[in-house]
Design a protein around this motif. Structure first.
Motif, PDB file in Angstrom:
ATOM      1  N   PHE A  87       0.857  -1.169   0.000  1.00  0.00           N
ATOM      2  CA  PHE A  87       0.000   0.000   0.000  1.00  0.00           C
ATOM      3  C   PHE A  87       0.898   1.225   0.000  1.00  0.00           C
ATOM      4  N   ARG A  88       0.336   2.377  -0.284  1.00  0.00           N
ATOM      5  CA  ARG A  88       1.114   3.613  -0.205  1.00  0.00           C
ATOM      6  C   ARG A  88       0.246   4.758   0.282  1.00  0.00           C
ATOM      7  N   GLN A  89       0.914   5.708   0.915  1.00  0.00           N
ATOM      8  CA  GLN A  89       0.216   6.878   1.437  1.00  0.00           C
ATOM      9  C   GLN A  89       1.029   8.126   1.125  1.00  0.00           C
ATOM     10  N   GLU A 104      -5.181   9.436   1.855  1.00  0.00           N
ATOM     11  CA  GLU A 104      -5.426   8.162   2.506  1.00  0.00           C
ATOM     12  C   GLU A 104      -4.447   7.106   2.002  1.00  0.00           C
ATOM     13  N   ARG A 105      -4.305   6.052   2.773  1.00  0.00           N
ATOM     14  CA  ARG A 105      -3.474   4.928   2.362  1.00  0.00           C
ATOM     15  C   ARG A 105      -4.219   4.140   1.283  1.00  0.00           C
ATOM     16  N   ASP A 106      -3.557   3.901   0.164  1.00  0.00           N
ATOM     17  CA  ASP A 106      -4.186   3.240  -0.973  1.00  0.00           C
ATOM     18  C   ASP A 106      -3.519   1.908  -1.290  1.00  0.00           C
ATOM     19  N   ALA A 122       5.426   8.572  -2.119  1.00  0.00           N
ATOM     20  CA  ALA A 122       4.595   8.183  -0.979  1.00  0.00           C
ATOM     21  C   ALA A 122       5.425   7.347  -0.019  1.00  0.00           C
ATOM     22  N   TYR A 147       5.567   3.761   1.369  1.00  0.00           N
ATOM     23  CA  TYR A 147       5.083   2.462   0.925  1.00  0.00           C
ATOM     24  C   TYR A 147       5.100   1.480   2.093  1.00  0.00           C
ATOM     25  N   TYR A 148       3.961   0.818   2.283  1.00  0.00           N
ATOM     26  CA  TYR A 148       3.789  -0.112   3.392  1.00  0.00           C
ATOM     27  C   TYR A 148       3.570  -1.533   2.880  1.00  0.00           C
ATOM     28  N   TRP A 194       0.986  -4.941   9.373  1.00  0.00           N
ATOM     29  CA  TRP A 194       1.571  -3.857   8.602  1.00  0.00           C
ATOM     30  C   TRP A 194       3.049  -3.709   8.949  1.00  0.00           C
ATOM     31  N   GLY A 250       6.796   1.039   7.008  1.00  0.00           N
ATOM     32  CA  GLY A 250       6.819   1.918   5.851  1.00  0.00           C
ATOM     33  C   GLY A 250       8.206   2.327   5.417  1.00  0.00           C
TER      34      GLY A 250
END
Length: 122
Positions: free
Chosen positions: A37-39, A44-46, A92, A94-95, A112, A115
Motif C-alpha cells: 500500500f502507499r500513502q 489516505e493509504r491506498d 509516498a 510504501y507499506y 503492517w 513503511g
C-alpha cells in the motif's frame, strides 16, 4: 504474529526504477497473502499490489499496472515490489501488509510494516 520490515526506498528521478523489499519474521509466511500500500502526504493509504500465498494470483491498482510488479520468495520470507517508469505521483510512504487471503488483504490486512519512503523527482 508477523513482523514486517520494508527496505529499498529512496530518492529517484522520474523514469527510473526502484525495488522495495519486505522481510517477514514468521514461519507462516507461505500461508499469507502479501501486498503493498502507499500513502502520499495528506492522502489516505491506498492499495498498490497484492500476491497470493503461492504466487498464483496477483492484483494491481490501475495506476501502477504495467509499471509495477509484485513477487515473493517464500524460502526467504520476503515480498518484493519492482517499480519501473516511476512518476512524481508515485511519491509516498510504501507499506507492506499481510493477510489470510488476497481478498481480505485489499481491505483489512492483519499486519503492517513501518513503511519506507519513496520520492520521485521530476
Amino acid at each position: 504474529q508477523a513482523q514486517l520490515v520494508e527496505s529499498g526506498g529512496g530518492l529517484v528521478q522520474a523514469g527510473n526504477s526502484l525495488r522495495l523489499s519486505c522481510a517477514a519474521s514468521t514461519r507462516a509466511f507461505s500461508y499469507y497473502a502479501m501486498g503493498w500500500f502507499r500513502q502520499a502526504p495528506g492522502k489516505e493509504r491506498d492499495f498498490v499490489a497484492a500476491i497470493s500465498s503461492r504466487s498464483t494470483s496477483t492484483s494491481y491498482a490501475d495506476s501502477v499496472k504495467g509499471r509495477f510488479t509484485i513477487s515473493r520468495d517464500n524460502a526467504k520470507t520476503t515480498v518484493y515490489l519492482q517499480m519501473n517508469s516511476l512518476k512524481p505521483e508515485d511519491t509516498a510512504v510504501y507499506y507492506c501488509a499481510a493477510a489470510s487471503d488476497i481478498v481480505v488483504l485489499r481491505t483489512s490486512p492483519d499486519y503492517w510494516g513501518q513503511g519506507t519512503q519513496v520520492t520521485v523527482s521530476s
